[in-house]
Design a protein around this motif. Structure first.
Motif, PDB file in Angstrom:
ATOM      1  N   UNK A   1       0.832  -1.204   0.000  1.00 41.19           N
ATOM      2  CA  UNK A   1       0.000   0.000   0.000  1.00 41.19           C
ATOM      3  C   UNK A   1       0.871   1.259   0.000  1.00 41.19           C
ATOM      4  N   UNK A   2       1.945   1.225   0.786  1.00 43.02           N
ATOM      5  CA  UNK A   2       2.862   2.369   0.826  1.00 43.02           C
ATOM      6  C   UNK A   2       3.536   2.565  -0.535  1.00 43.02           C
ATOM      7  N   UNK A   3       3.932   1.466  -1.166  1.00 41.33           N
ATOM      8  CA  UNK A   3       4.570   1.550  -2.482  1.00 41.33           C
ATOM      9  C   UNK A   3       3.628   2.176  -3.499  1.00 41.33           C
ATOM     10  N   UNK A   4       2.359   1.771  -3.452  1.00 37.62           N
ATOM     11  CA  UNK A   4       1.360   2.327  -4.384  1.00 37.62           C
ATOM     12  C   UNK A   4       1.167   3.824  -4.140  1.00 37.62           C
ATOM     13  N   UNK A   5       1.073   4.210  -2.884  1.00 36.02           N
ATOM     14  CA  UNK A   5       0.929   5.635  -2.538  1.00 36.02           C
ATOM     15  C   UNK A   5       2.155   6.429  -2.991  1.00 36.02           C
ATOM     16  N   UNK A   6       3.338   5.888  -2.724  1.00 32.99           N
ATOM     17  CA  UNK A   6       4.581   6.560  -3.103  1.00 32.99           C
ATOM     18  C   UNK A   6       4.652   6.732  -4.612  1.00 32.99           C
ATOM     19  N   UNK A   7       4.296   5.678  -5.351  1.00 35.84           N
ATOM     20  CA  UNK A   7       4.367   5.749  -6.812  1.00 35.84           C
ATOM     21  C   UNK A   7       3.465   6.855  -7.357  1.00 35.84           C
ATOM     22  N   UNK A   8       2.270   6.981  -6.805  1.00 33.85           N
ATOM     23  CA  UNK A   8       1.356   8.048  -7.249  1.00 33.85           C
ATOM     24  C   UNK A   8       1.969   9.420  -6.996  1.00 33.85           C
ATOM     25  N   UNK A   9       2.557   9.603  -5.812  1.00 31.10           N
ATOM     26  CA  UNK A   9       3.165  10.891  -5.465  1.00 31.10           C
ATOM     27  C   UNK A   9       4.356  11.201  -6.378  1.00 31.10           C
ATOM     28  N   UNK A  10       5.202  10.198  -6.610  1.00 29.39           N
ATOM     29  CA  UNK A  10       6.386  10.421  -7.443  1.00 29.39           C
ATOM     30  C   UNK A  10       6.008  10.712  -8.893  1.00 29.39           C
ATOM     31  N   UNK A  11       5.015   9.980  -9.398  1.00 29.10           N
ATOM     32  CA  UNK A  11       4.561  10.202 -10.777  1.00 29.10           C
ATOM     33  C   UNK A  11       3.968  11.596 -10.929  1.00 29.10           C
ATOM     34  N   UNK A  12       3.174  12.031  -9.954  1.00 27.84           N
ATOM     35  CA  UNK A  12       2.584  13.372  -9.998  1.00 27.84           C
ATOM     36  C   UNK A  12       3.679  14.433  -9.948  1.00 27.84           C
ATOM     37  N   UNK A  13       4.707  14.213  -9.124  1.00 26.74           N
ATOM     38  CA  UNK A  13       5.812  15.176  -9.055  1.00 26.74           C
ATOM     39  C   UNK A  13       6.548  15.253 -10.387  1.00 26.74           C
ATOM     40  N   UNK A  14       6.802  14.113 -10.999  1.00 24.00           N
ATOM     41  CA  UNK A  14       7.513  14.099 -12.279  1.00 24.00           C
ATOM     42  C   UNK A  14       6.719  14.843 -13.350  1.00 24.00           C
ATOM     43  N   UNK A  15       5.417  14.625 -13.390  1.00 26.07           N
ATOM     44  CA  UNK A  15       4.566  15.333 -14.361  1.00 26.07           C
ATOM     45  C   UNK A  15       4.613  16.837 -14.113  1.00 26.07           C
ATOM     46  N   UNK A  16       4.539  17.234 -12.854  1.00 21.64           N
ATOM     47  CA  UNK A  16       4.600  18.650 -12.505  1.00 21.64           C
ATOM     48  C   UNK A  16       5.957  19.243 -12.889  1.00 21.64           C
ATOM     49  N   UNK A  17       7.042  18.489 -12.624  1.00 20.91           N
ATOM     50  CA  UNK A  17       8.387  18.960 -12.962  1.00 20.91           C
ATOM     51  C   UNK A  17       8.541  19.159 -14.466  1.00 20.91           C
ATOM     52  N   UNK A  18       7.956  18.259 -15.251  1.00 17.22           N
ATOM     53  CA  UNK A  18       8.028  18.379 -16.723  1.00 17.22           C
ATOM     54  C   UNK A  18       7.265  19.624 -17.186  1.00 17.22           C
ATOM     55  N   UNK A  19       6.104  19.859 -16.584  1.00 20.72           N
ATOM     56  CA  UNK A  19       5.350  21.071 -16.943  1.00 20.72           C
ATOM     57  C   UNK A  19       6.141  22.324 -16.571  1.00 20.72           C
ATOM     58  N   UNK A  20       6.714  22.317 -15.384  1.00 19.01           N
ATOM     59  CA  UNK A  20       7.445  23.460 -14.857  1.00 19.01           C
ATOM     60  C   UNK A  20       8.675  23.806 -15.702  1.00 19.01           C
TER      61      UNK A  20
END
Length: 198
Positions: A176-195
């Motif tokens: 469950x922690x891995x799934x939560x972490x993956x969502x957070x990391x993926x969202x950060x990467x998408x935001x970083x690409x936009x930025x």
């Protein structure tokens, strides 16, 4: 790093100034770790595959506080040393995908969740962008000298939602922690690409 390339560092202020922290970095090029070490506001102790500890590089990596890990087995020495970094209030650097690849956090190994759940340390996502865009003319294995590499730090977050409760260390809790972490990391990467426009 600043002498060879032109790092653009965004959000470094997000890393907590004190206390244990886990830095989770995407990994698409072999300079990603050194780049983060060179620009982070605090010293980072990365878990690095034991194959990198060869020749004169071995005492250098050990001397700058990097941690040797055998990726093909449960390396108890590496686990104990990494937890020690966190117990002492240090910064542990992890490539959650386990090896160099697309750098998109698409498949995470359980190590990051284990360290985060076990230590309770917050995770700071870091996206390194531009390191694998082009190959250098002088050294094909490196990005072109003086090219821009973006390093984007995200907001710290806990591996588990309810940090006040007793943390379970079961296989299901780690999944469950891995799934939560993956969502957070993926969202950060998408935001970083936009930025950064990358």
């Amino acid at each position: 790093m600043y002498g060879l390339w032109r790092p653009r560092v965004l959000g470094a202020w997000r890393m907590p100034a004190t206390g244990p922290v886990i830095v989770a970095v995407n990994h698409s090029h072999n300079i990603d770790g050194p780049m983060v070490m060179g620009v982070a506001p605090r010293p980072v102790h990365f878990l690095i595959k034991k194959e990198a500890f060869v020749g004169p590089l071995a005492p250098f990596l050990t001397g700058i506080g990097q941690l040797k890990v055998d990726r093909h087995t449960t390396d108890r020495t590496a686990i104990t040393t990494a937890l020690g970094v966190l117990d002492n209030g240090g910064v542990l650097g992890i490539f959650p995908e386990g090896t160099r690849g697309e750098g998109d956090f698409a498949s995470l190994r359980a190590g990051l969740a284990y360290f985060a759940v076990r230590s309770g340390a917050p995770i700071v996502p870091v996206a390194v962008l531009g390191s694998s865009d082009r190959r250098g003319r002088l050294t094909r294995a490196l990005p072109p000298l003086r090219s821009r590499v973006d390093v984007v730090f995200g907001d710290p977050f806990p591996a588990v939602e309810n940090t006040g409760a007793a943390v379970r260390r079961t296989r299901r809790a780690l999944d469950e922690a891995t799934e939560r972490i993956q969502k957070q990391l993926t969202a950060h990467l998408e935001n970083a690409r936009r930025l950064t426009g990358r």
